[in-house]
Scaffold this motif. Structure first.
Motif, PDB file in Angstrom:
ATOM      1  N   PRO A 197     -11.084   0.597   0.518  1.00 14.98           N
ATOM      2  CA  PRO A 197     -10.982   0.039  -0.823  1.00 14.98           C
ATOM      3  C   PRO A 197      -9.908  -1.029  -0.914  1.00 14.98           C
ATOM      4  O   PRO A 197      -9.256  -1.343   0.077  1.00 14.98           O
ATOM      5  N   ALA A 198      -9.697  -1.562  -2.101  1.00 12.05           N
ATOM      6  CA  ALA A 198      -8.690  -2.590  -2.306  1.00 12.05           C
ATOM      7  C   ALA A 198      -7.313  -2.054  -1.939  1.00 12.05           C
ATOM      8  O   ALA A 198      -7.040  -0.851  -2.027  1.00 12.05           O
ATOM      9  N   ALA A 199      -6.428  -2.973  -1.531  1.00  8.18           N
ATOM     10  CA  ALA A 199      -5.086  -2.567  -1.092  1.00  8.18           C
ATOM     11  C   ALA A 199      -4.347  -1.804  -2.188  1.00  8.18           C
ATOM     12  O   ALA A 199      -3.638  -0.825  -1.900  1.00  8.18           O
ATOM     13  N   SER A 200      -4.516  -2.223  -3.445  1.00  8.07           N
ATOM     14  CA  SER A 200      -3.824  -1.529  -4.536  1.00  8.07           C
ATOM     15  C   SER A 200      -4.323  -0.100  -4.691  1.00  8.07           C
ATOM     16  O   SER A 200      -3.534   0.824  -4.954  1.00  8.07           O
ATOM     17  N   ASN A 201      -5.644   0.104  -4.508  1.00 10.14           N
ATOM     18  CA  ASN A 201      -6.188   1.464  -4.601  1.00 10.14           C
ATOM     19  C   ASN A 201      -5.682   2.337  -3.462  1.00 10.14           C
ATOM     20  O   ASN A 201      -5.372   3.515  -3.660  1.00 10.14           O
ATOM     21  N   ARG A 202      -5.637   1.761  -2.259  1.00 12.12           N
ATOM     22  CA  ARG A 202      -5.145   2.536  -1.117  1.00 12.12           C
ATOM     23  C   ARG A 202      -3.679   2.895  -1.301  1.00 12.12           C
ATOM     24  O   ARG A 202      -3.255   4.017  -1.023  1.00 12.12           O
ATOM     25  N   MET A 203      -2.879   1.918  -1.787  1.00 12.97           N
ATOM     26  CA  MET A 203      -1.467   2.193  -2.032  1.00 12.97           C
ATOM     27  C   MET A 203      -1.310   3.266  -3.098  1.00 12.97           C
ATOM     28  O   MET A 203      -0.480   4.168  -2.985  1.00 12.97           O
ATOM     29  N   GLY A 204      -2.136   3.181  -4.139  1.00 11.02           N
ATOM     30  CA  GLY A 204      -2.092   4.202  -5.181  1.00 11.02           C
ATOM     31  C   GLY A 204      -2.430   5.575  -4.648  1.00 11.02           C
ATOM     32  O   GLY A 204      -1.787   6.569  -5.003  1.00 11.02           O
ATOM     33  N   ASP A 205      -3.452   5.655  -3.766  1.00 10.11           N
ATOM     34  CA  ASP A 205      -3.830   6.939  -3.175  1.00 10.11           C
ATOM     35  C   ASP A 205      -2.670   7.540  -2.389  1.00 10.11           C
ATOM     36  O   ASP A 205      -2.434   8.755  -2.416  1.00 10.11           O
ATOM     37  N   MET A 206      -1.953   6.695  -1.665  1.00 13.22           N
ATOM     38  CA  MET A 206      -0.830   7.203  -0.861  1.00 13.22           C
ATOM     39  C   MET A 206       0.315   7.670  -1.757  1.00 13.22           C
ATOM     40  O   MET A 206       0.934   8.715  -1.508  1.00 13.22           O
ATOM     41  N   LEU A 207       0.581   6.905  -2.810  1.00 16.65           N
ATOM     42  CA  LEU A 207       1.677   7.287  -3.702  1.00 16.65           C
ATOM     43  C   LEU A 207       1.355   8.508  -4.548  1.00 16.65           C
ATOM     44  O   LEU A 207       2.256   9.179  -5.045  1.00 16.65           O
ATOM     45  N   ASN A 208       0.065   8.804  -4.715  1.00 16.40           N
ATOM     46  CA  ASN A 208      -0.312  10.018  -5.448  1.00 16.40           C
ATOM     47  C   ASN A 208       0.345  11.251  -4.857  1.00 16.40           C
ATOM     48  O   ASN A 208       0.708  12.189  -5.577  1.00 16.40           O
ATOM     49  N   ALA A 227       4.909  -8.402  -8.877  1.00 24.73           N
ATOM     50  CA  ALA A 227       4.658  -7.708 -10.145  1.00 24.73           C
ATOM     51  C   ALA A 227       3.174  -7.481 -10.399  1.00 24.73           C
ATOM     52  O   ALA A 227       2.776  -6.423 -10.898  1.00 24.73           O
ATOM     53  N   GLU A 228       2.328  -8.450 -10.043  1.00 25.76           N
ATOM     54  CA  GLU A 228       0.888  -8.306 -10.267  1.00 25.76           C
ATOM     55  C   GLU A 228       0.312  -7.172  -9.429  1.00 25.76           C
ATOM     56  O   GLU A 228      -0.475  -6.353  -9.912  1.00 25.76           O
ATOM     57  N   PHE A 229       0.707  -7.108  -8.155  1.00 25.58           N
ATOM     58  CA  PHE A 229       0.256  -6.024  -7.288  1.00 25.58           C
ATOM     59  C   PHE A 229       0.772  -4.682  -7.800  1.00 25.58           C
ATOM     60  O   PHE A 229       0.059  -3.665  -7.770  1.00 25.58           O
ATOM     61  N   ALA A 230       2.001  -4.675  -8.302  1.00 26.72           N
ATOM     62  CA  ALA A 230       2.586  -3.436  -8.821  1.00 26.72           C
ATOM     63  C   ALA A 230       1.769  -2.895  -9.991  1.00 26.72           C
ATOM     64  O   ALA A 230       1.559  -1.683 -10.109  1.00 26.72           O
ATOM     65  N   VAL A 231       1.297  -3.786 -10.861  1.00 26.96           N
ATOM     66  CA  VAL A 231       0.474  -3.370 -12.003  1.00 26.96           C
ATOM     67  C   VAL A 231      -0.811  -2.708 -11.508  1.00 26.96           C
ATOM     68  O   VAL A 231      -1.222  -1.647 -12.007  1.00 26.96           O
ATOM     69  N   ASP A 232      -1.469  -3.325 -10.505  1.00 27.61           N
ATOM     70  CA  ASP A 232      -2.716  -2.752  -9.966  1.00 27.61           C
ATOM     71  C   ASP A 232      -2.468  -1.399  -9.310  1.00 27.61           C
ATOM     72  O   ASP A 232      -3.290  -0.488  -9.427  1.00 27.61           O
ATOM     73  N   VAL A 233      -1.340  -1.272  -8.623  1.00 25.60           N
ATOM     74  CA  VAL A 233      -1.014   0.003  -7.973  1.00 25.60           C
ATOM     75  C   VAL A 233      -0.781   1.080  -9.021  1.00 25.60           C
ATOM     76  O   VAL A 233      -1.263   2.217  -8.883  1.00 25.60           O
ATOM     77  N   ARG A 234      -0.069   0.747 -10.066  1.00 26.93           N
ATOM     78  CA  ARG A 234       0.191   1.736 -11.123  1.00 26.93           C
ATOM     79  C   ARG A 234      -1.118   2.225 -11.749  1.00 26.93           C
ATOM     80  O   ARG A 234      -1.253   3.405 -12.091  1.00 26.93           O
ATOM     81  N   ARG A 235      -2.075   1.313 -11.896  1.00 32.39           N
ATOM     82  CA  ARG A 235      -3.363   1.701 -12.466  1.00 32.39           C
ATOM     83  C   ARG A 235      -4.133   2.616 -11.529  1.00 32.39           C
ATOM     84  O   ARG A 235      -4.968   3.406 -11.971  1.00 32.39           O
ATOM     85  N   ALA A 236      -3.893   2.476 -10.220  1.00 29.86           N
ATOM     86  CA  ALA A 236      -4.620   3.290  -9.237  1.00 29.86           C
ATOM     87  C   ALA A 236      -3.998   4.662  -9.045  1.00 29.86           C
ATOM     88  O   ALA A 236      -4.646   5.567  -8.521  1.00 29.86           O
ATOM     89  N   ILE A 237      -2.756   4.809  -9.468  1.00 31.50           N
ATOM     90  CA  ILE A 237      -2.062   6.085  -9.270  1.00 31.50           C
ATOM     91  C   ILE A 237      -2.579   7.127 -10.258  1.00 31.50           C
ATOM     92  O   ILE A 237      -2.791   6.849 -11.438  1.00 31.50           O
TER      93      ILE A 237
END
Length: 338
Positions: A197-208, A227-237
């Motif tokens: 999946p997208a990098a932000s989704n993968r990062m979110g999965d790991m931070l979960n 900051a833009e990537f951070a927003v996408d990661v927060r949404r994926a968490i």
């Protein structure tokens, strides 16, 4: 050429077989799978025929069955059918390349290609192509696909597309095919990331499943650096604390059944404010008897180490993600996405 045994031409014999199949509801014969020329020839042949005696009918059936038994193997005869047979046997790159070749050559059915597109690609076409083309596309999609696509359009575009739908009533087969080819080529030109999946989704999965301290440190770093990537990661968490915000109350019993009771009890024994609120949300959406029983279990457990409660909470989150992937559990979007 006439057959000496029956006195019928090949087309007439085909008409007899089709007529017999149409009488049998269980065969599910679909004449629309023939091209328009064949459908026309068949209809003309049937219109010119009247009575066929029983002996001729039986002879035609016998000849047809003998022909079927003589067949060793059949091929689809077109690239769309071939790709359907090969399915997962080909790489995605090879499949896409072959789809492009068939689109460029004008062979095959472009609409079978379009209706099989991922919903994200269909939505991109609906958002970007001319409204007249989008109206035709919605007419060819399944009711579910069309409804989902139309509902996701912005209000002004949705109204324009709705007005354009009236123009789809008088489109002929050739125009329909040309529109399908245009949309298929547009779909082939859509960018597809090499990594899913997208990098932000993968990062979110790991931070979960990271500790809360590490998760906060990483998000703070991303806020400063991208900051833009951070927003996408927060949404994926999605963590235990997000349960009240993201889960439907009616789905809580499904989660409880999925998690070992001792794990659930440790997860409910949360001390921090947000996690305790999530635990309260779970208990509030169970039957009173079950909720009271779980509360007693939590009280008897006493105070546990934060690490134990966090690990148990992560197991609950893992169960939710598993149900989301395997059984279609739906999570609400974060509030800033709605």
């Amino acid at each position: 050429m006439m057959n000496a045994q029956t006195g019928l031409s090949p087309r007439q014999k085909a008409a007899v077989i089709v007529r017999l199949l149409l009488d049998d509801d269980e065969t599910g014969v679909k004449l629309e799978e023939f091209d328009s020329d064949r459908q026309t020839l068949l209809a003309e042949e049937m219109a010119n025929m009247e009575l066929i005696d029983r002996q001729t009918r039986d002879a035609v059936i016998s000849e047809f069955c003998d022909s079927l038994e003589a067949v060793g193997v059949t091929f689809p005869g077109d690239l769309d059918g071939t790709l359907e047979i090969l399915a997962d046997r080909l790489s995605e790159d090879a499949t896409d390349r072959l789809r492009r070749l068939v689109s460029m050559s004008g062979r095959g059915d472009p609409w079978s290609r379009i209706t099989a597109l991922p919903q994200d690609d269909i939505q991109t076409l609906a958002d970007s192509e001319a409204v007249e083309l989008v109206a035709v596309m919605l007419s060819k999609l399944s009711a579910t696909q069309a409804a989902k696509t139309f509902s996701a359009l912005d209000r002004e575009r949705a109204q324009t597309v709705a007005q354009a739908m009236a123009m789809t009533r008088n489109i002929g087969p050739q125009a329909l095919r040309r529109i399908g080819l245009v949309l298929a080529q547009a779909a082939d030109a859509l960018p597809h990331p090499a990594m899913e999946p997208a990098a932000s989704n993968r990062m979110g999965d790991m931070l979960n499943f990271a500790s809360s301290d590490l998760r906060d440190e990483v998000l703070d770093l991303l806020d400063r650096e991208d900051a833009e990537f951070a927003v996408d990661v927060r949404r994926a968490i999605f963590t235990f604390a997000h349960i009240p915000e993201r889960m439907e109350p009616r789905d809580v019993p499904r989660i409880v059944r999925e998690v070992d009771q001792q794990v659930l009890i440790r997860a409910l024994a949360q001390q921090s404010e947000k996690e305790a609120a999530a635990a309260a949300f779970i208990l509030e959406n169970l039957s009173q008897r079950m909720a009271d029983g779980l509360r007693e279990e939590v009280e008897s457990l006493g105070k546990i180490r934060p690490r134990e409660a966090e690990e148990a909470a992560n197991e609950v989150v893992a169960a939710i993600r598993r149900l989301q992937t395997e059984e279609g559990l739906t999570l609400r979007l974060p509030e800033d996405d709605e």
